[in-house]
Motif scaffolding. Sequence first.
Motif, PDB file in Angstrom:
ATOM      1  N   ILE A 170       6.220   4.873  -4.234  1.00 25.30           N
ATOM      2  CA  ILE A 170       5.505   4.675  -2.779  1.00 25.30           C
ATOM      3  C   ILE A 170       4.492   5.450  -2.420  1.00 25.30           C
ATOM      4  O   ILE A 170       4.870   6.854  -2.503  1.00 25.30           O
ATOM      5  CB  ILE A 170       6.785   4.391  -1.882  1.00 25.30           C
ATOM      6  N   THR A 171       3.851   5.074  -1.963  1.00 26.67           N
ATOM      7  CA  THR A 171       2.251   5.955  -1.583  1.00 26.67           C
ATOM      8  C   THR A 171       1.949   5.585  -0.074  1.00 26.67           C
ATOM      9  O   THR A 171       1.909   4.371   0.198  1.00 26.67           O
ATOM     10  CB  THR A 171       1.435   5.730  -2.380  1.00 26.67           C
ATOM     11  N   TRP A 218       9.351   8.180  -3.202  1.00 32.89           N
ATOM     12  CA  TRP A 218       8.373   8.372  -2.135  1.00 32.89           C
ATOM     13  C   TRP A 218       7.538   9.479  -2.249  1.00 32.89           C
ATOM     14  O   TRP A 218       7.840  10.622  -1.918  1.00 32.89           O
ATOM     15  CB  TRP A 218       9.204   8.546  -0.751  1.00 32.89           C
ATOM     16  N   CYS A 219       6.136   9.336  -2.614  1.00 31.45           N
ATOM     17  CA  CYS A 219       5.289  10.072  -2.897  1.00 31.45           C
ATOM     18  C   CYS A 219       4.321  10.505  -1.638  1.00 31.45           C
ATOM     19  O   CYS A 219       3.343  10.402  -1.403  1.00 31.45           O
ATOM     20  CB  CYS A 219       4.302   9.592  -3.729  1.00 31.45           C
ATOM     21  N   ASP A 269      14.457  12.518   4.565  1.00 30.57           N
ATOM     22  CA  ASP A 269      14.288  11.749   3.319  1.00 30.57           C
ATOM     23  C   ASP A 269      15.397  11.621   2.573  1.00 30.57           C
ATOM     24  O   ASP A 269      15.574  10.804   1.857  1.00 30.57           O
ATOM     25  CB  ASP A 269      13.366  12.933   2.534  1.00 30.57           C
ATOM     26  N   GLU A 270      16.521  12.164   2.645  1.00 32.69           N
ATOM     27  CA  GLU A 270      17.902  11.973   2.312  1.00 32.69           C
ATOM     28  C   GLU A 270      18.188  10.521   2.584  1.00 32.69           C
ATOM     29  O   GLU A 270      18.716  10.117   1.705  1.00 32.69           O
ATOM     30  CB  GLU A 270      18.787  13.067   2.456  1.00 32.69           C
ATOM     31  N   ALA A 271      18.183  10.426   3.881  1.00 37.55           N
ATOM     32  CA  ALA A 271      18.511   8.904   4.332  1.00 37.55           C
ATOM     33  C   ALA A 271      17.700   8.174   3.682  1.00 37.55           C
ATOM     34  O   ALA A 271      18.402   6.870   3.440  1.00 37.55           O
ATOM     35  CB  ALA A 271      18.329   8.980   6.019  1.00 37.55           C
ATOM     36  N   SER A 307      11.778  12.118  -3.103  1.00 37.60           N
ATOM     37  CA  SER A 307      10.904  12.138  -2.374  1.00 37.60           C
ATOM     38  C   SER A 307       9.950  13.365  -2.702  1.00 37.60           C
ATOM     39  O   SER A 307      10.569  14.506  -3.611  1.00 37.60           O
ATOM     40  CB  SER A 307      11.056  11.914  -0.749  1.00 37.60           C
ATOM     41  N   SER A 308       8.882  13.659  -2.237  1.00 34.42           N
ATOM     42  CA  SER A 308       7.961  14.778  -2.511  1.00 34.42           C
ATOM     43  C   SER A 308       8.608  15.896  -1.986  1.00 34.42           C
ATOM     44  O   SER A 308       8.525  16.926  -2.453  1.00 34.42           O
ATOM     45  CB  SER A 308       6.416  14.632  -2.100  1.00 34.42           C
ATOM     46  N   THR A 309       9.326  15.895  -0.927  1.00 32.49           N
ATOM     47  CA  THR A 309       9.914  17.087  -0.179  1.00 32.49           C
ATOM     48  C   THR A 309      11.241  17.329  -1.014  1.00 32.49           C
ATOM     49  O   THR A 309      11.557  18.409  -1.453  1.00 32.49           O
ATOM     50  CB  THR A 309      10.285  16.772   1.138  1.00 32.49           C
ATOM     51  N   LEU A 310      12.092  16.417  -1.403  1.00 38.29           N
ATOM     52  CA  LEU A 310      13.250  16.821  -2.148  1.00 38.29           C
ATOM     53  C   LEU A 310      13.068  17.116  -3.339  1.00 38.29           C
ATOM     54  O   LEU A 310      13.438  18.183  -4.242  1.00 38.29           O
ATOM     55  CB  LEU A 310      14.106  15.498  -2.183  1.00 38.29           C
TER      56      LEU A 310
END
Length: 242
Positions: free
Chosen positions: A8-9, A74-75, A87-89, A104-107
């Motif tokens: 996802i961008t 989620w990029c 992001d966890e949710a 996701s990028s953060t995770l």
Amino acid sequence: MTTRIGLITPSSNTVLEPETYRLLHDVPAITAHFARFTVLKIGTGADALGQFSLEPQLGAAALLADCKPDVIAWCGTSGGWMGIGQDEALCRAITERTGALATSSTLAQIAAFRALGVSRYALVTPYLPDIQSKIVETFGTAGFDCVAEEHLGDPGNFSFSTYGEEQIAGMIRRVAQAKPQAISIFCTNFNGVRIAPILEAELGIPVIDSTTLTLWHALVLAGVDPGCVPGQGALFHHKKSA
């Protein structure tokens, strides 16, 4: 057997797709598939934060689910300033709606720091000062100490892609002087993809770009050895589970 990675961008991102395709060009049986949702600027105002509500992202994930991906990522780095819980949710909701594993990028950044045993890092972004501060705070609550940082003060998002590799390389070399255990180029539309492994070899410090990083974590979750992607640095060849 083909492994399919759904990504996802942000709608205004011009780096992620071509660079991911390039990374996978010589990798057999792994394919990348993309969906977008509207992201036009980065900031702490209600309108900017509202772009990252769950439903648009879940809508993009639902479209990706039609191609039966093994993982959906989620990029984007919004979790860096909106909090890890956001992001966890999102990832839980993606898995519930699609059945696919999610990240996701953060995770992925947190997973990478842990895999490499990093506690002290340096941060390079194009972001505004308040966004940068929130990212430092978010990673700090996860146990990671930012020892040096540089940012450009740009509200972006499209404009992030217009900065040249030499400018980004200069930022990386300057924060490297603080002797971090790793350097994070934290933005998937800030093109550090090609220079990260070059600078890692030059500096002797892992240099982790968000676009490459997110692909790494998606491959790990899919059960694929990330070392199959050629030309990458320590993270892609590290065998510790993430």
